[in-house]
Design a protein around this motif. Structure first.
Motif, mmCIF file in Angstrom:
data_model
loop_
_atom_site.group_PDB
_atom_site.id
_atom_site.type_symbol
_atom_site.label_atom_id
_atom_site.label_comp_id
_atom_site.label_asym_id
_atom_site.label_seq_id
_atom_site.Cartn_x
_atom_site.Cartn_y
_atom_site.Cartn_z
ATOM 1 N N GLY A 38 0.840 -1.435 0.216
ATOM 2 C CA GLY A 38 -0.028 0.149 -0.331
ATOM 3 C C GLY A 38 0.424 1.353 -0.383
ATOM 4 O O GLY A 38 1.338 1.346 0.828
ATOM 5 N N GLY A 39 0.652 1.998 -1.561
ATOM 6 C CA GLY A 39 1.235 3.352 -1.363
ATOM 7 C C GLY A 39 2.905 3.202 -1.873
ATOM 8 O O GLY A 39 3.494 2.198 -1.919
ATOM 9 N N GLY A 40 2.874 4.492 -2.181
ATOM 10 C CA GLY A 40 4.696 4.615 -2.710
ATOM 11 C C GLY A 40 5.294 4.972 -2.298
ATOM 12 O O GLY A 40 5.434 4.774 -0.730
ATOM 13 N N GLY A 41 6.400 5.271 -2.338
ATOM 14 C CA GLY A 41 7.670 5.271 -1.206
ATOM 15 C C GLY A 41 8.195 6.224 0.050
ATOM 16 O O GLY A 41 7.223 7.218 -0.219
ATOM 17 N N VAL A 59 6.629 13.535 7.037
ATOM 18 C CA VAL A 59 6.877 12.611 6.478
ATOM 19 C C VAL A 59 5.615 11.596 6.319
ATOM 20 O O VAL A 59 4.776 11.417 7.270
ATOM 21 N N VAL A 60 5.674 11.514 4.746
ATOM 22 C CA VAL A 60 4.146 10.687 3.876
ATOM 23 C C VAL A 60 4.602 9.800 3.344
ATOM 24 O O VAL A 60 6.275 9.413 2.795
ATOM 25 N N LEU A 61 3.968 8.906 2.895
ATOM 26 C CA LEU A 61 4.230 7.945 2.015
ATOM 27 C C LEU A 61 3.611 8.147 0.429
ATOM 28 O O LEU A 61 2.702 9.054 0.582
ATOM 29 N N ILE A 121 5.425 11.990 12.428
ATOM 30 C CA ILE A 121 6.831 11.953 12.108
ATOM 31 C C ILE A 121 6.823 13.666 11.073
ATOM 32 O O ILE A 121 6.386 13.210 9.636
ATOM 33 N N SER A 122 7.950 14.436 11.355
ATOM 34 C CA SER A 122 8.707 15.210 9.723
ATOM 35 C C SER A 122 10.091 15.356 10.128
ATOM 36 O O SER A 122 10.522 14.653 10.648
ATOM 37 N N THR A 123 10.473 16.458 10.087
ATOM 38 C CA THR A 123 12.253 16.811 9.507
ATOM 39 C C THR A 123 12.228 18.121 10.300
ATOM 40 O O THR A 123 11.376 19.542 10.756
ATOM 41 N N GLY A 124 13.307 18.378 10.367
ATOM 42 C CA GLY A 124 12.814 19.565 10.690
ATOM 43 C C GLY A 124 14.781 18.771 12.335
ATOM 44 O O GLY A 124 15.516 20.168 12.881
ATOM 45 N N ALA A 125 14.937 18.076 12.925
ATOM 46 C CA ALA A 125 16.168 17.329 14.104
ATOM 47 C C ALA A 125 17.266 18.028 13.042
ATOM 48 O O ALA A 125 17.528 17.997 11.944
ATOM 49 N N THR A 126 18.567 17.909 14.022
ATOM 50 C CA THR A 126 20.052 18.075 13.426
ATOM 51 C C THR A 126 20.764 16.613 13.655
ATOM 52 O O THR A 126 20.709 16.124 14.730
ATOM 53 N N PRO A 127 21.342 16.741 12.219
ATOM 54 C CA PRO A 127 21.694 15.164 12.387
ATOM 55 C C PRO A 127 22.968 14.812 13.612
ATOM 56 O O PRO A 127 23.841 15.588 13.844
ATOM 57 N N GLY A 167 -5.614 13.463 2.886
ATOM 58 C CA GLY A 167 -5.289 13.441 1.942
ATOM 59 C C GLY A 167 -4.140 11.993 1.459
ATOM 60 O O GLY A 167 -3.697 11.173 0.199
ATOM 61 N N TYR A 168 -2.297 12.283 2.652
ATOM 62 C CA TYR A 168 -1.811 11.336 2.819
ATOM 63 C C TYR A 168 -2.080 10.460 3.623
ATOM 64 O O TYR A 168 -2.624 10.988 4.492
ATOM 65 N N ASN A 169 -1.131 9.805 3.112
ATOM 66 C CA ASN A 169 -0.720 9.037 4.488
ATOM 67 C C ASN A 169 0.616 8.786 5.507
ATOM 68 O O ASN A 169 1.549 8.646 4.668
#
Length: 193
Positions: A38-41, A59-61, A121-127, A167-169
């Motif tokens: 189910g879903g793309g990458g 962060v989504v599929l 889950i999203s982005t924005g952390a420090t590596p 509309g996103y997973n």
């Protein structure tokens, strides 16, 4: 919930995480994270709660099952590791060409440790920052080359699953884990004729 470690144990005692071709995941390589069903990458999306010109951070599929998503690389908490091993802490970082969004590439659990209705889950952390507990994930085997991603800040793990949003997973912490495979990005680092 599963129990897993929050420390990075001796790499020799752990099993390597493998891509869909059976090769161990390498620290300096890029991979697509693709759902088994189910879903793309996995990719980034602007879910409408951001300015139209802002960098996408959710962060989504992908909506398209043929879209591999955006490539990521894995940054182990222990910088001596050359391969990614099960149950060791890693940052997951999107590879983006757009320099204005370069500081918004590392996954994190939103609003952790407060108690929202659900953790997204999203982005924005420090590596590589060991003090950002909300940015360290682990990869656990589901058998063969199929894995789940978990979040284990204090030894109690929560699965990364999906929930519908605009509309996103969207990737969220969930009771039911989403099963993923890792596909190495082809052509990376090679000159094209």
């Amino acid at each position: 919930m599963a129990t897993c470690t929050t420390d990075t144990p001796n790499q020799a005692l752990l099993r390597d995480v493998h891509d869909i071709d059976g090769n161990p995941l390498q620290v300096k390589a890029r991979y697509f994270i693709f759902p088994v069903i189910g879903g793309g990458g996995v990719r980034l999306a602007n879910l409408g709660d951001q300015d139209e010109n802002a960098c996408a951070t959710a962060v989504v599929l992908s909506r398209s099952e043929v879209d591999k998503g955006k490539a990521v690389n894995f940054i182990p908490k222990d910088p001596k590791h050359e391969k990614i091993v099960e149950a060791s802490s890693v940052n997951i970082q999107f590879y983006l060409d757009y320099y204005k969004c370069a500081n918004l590439t590392v996954w994190k659990v939103d609003n952790y440790p407060t108690l929202p209705s659900r953790y997204t889950i999203s982005t924005g952390a420090t590596p590589g920052n060991p003090l950002e507990l909300n940015s360290w994930f682990q990869i656990m085997s589901l058998g063969g080359s199929t894995y789940k991603i978990v979040f284990c800040p204090f030894g109690e793990c929560q699965n990364v699953g999906i929930a519908e949003e605009n509309g996103y997973n969207r990737l969220v912490l969930a009771e039911n884990a989403k099963a993923f495979v890792f596909i190495k990005q082809g052509g990376y680092g090679k000159a094209e004729a």
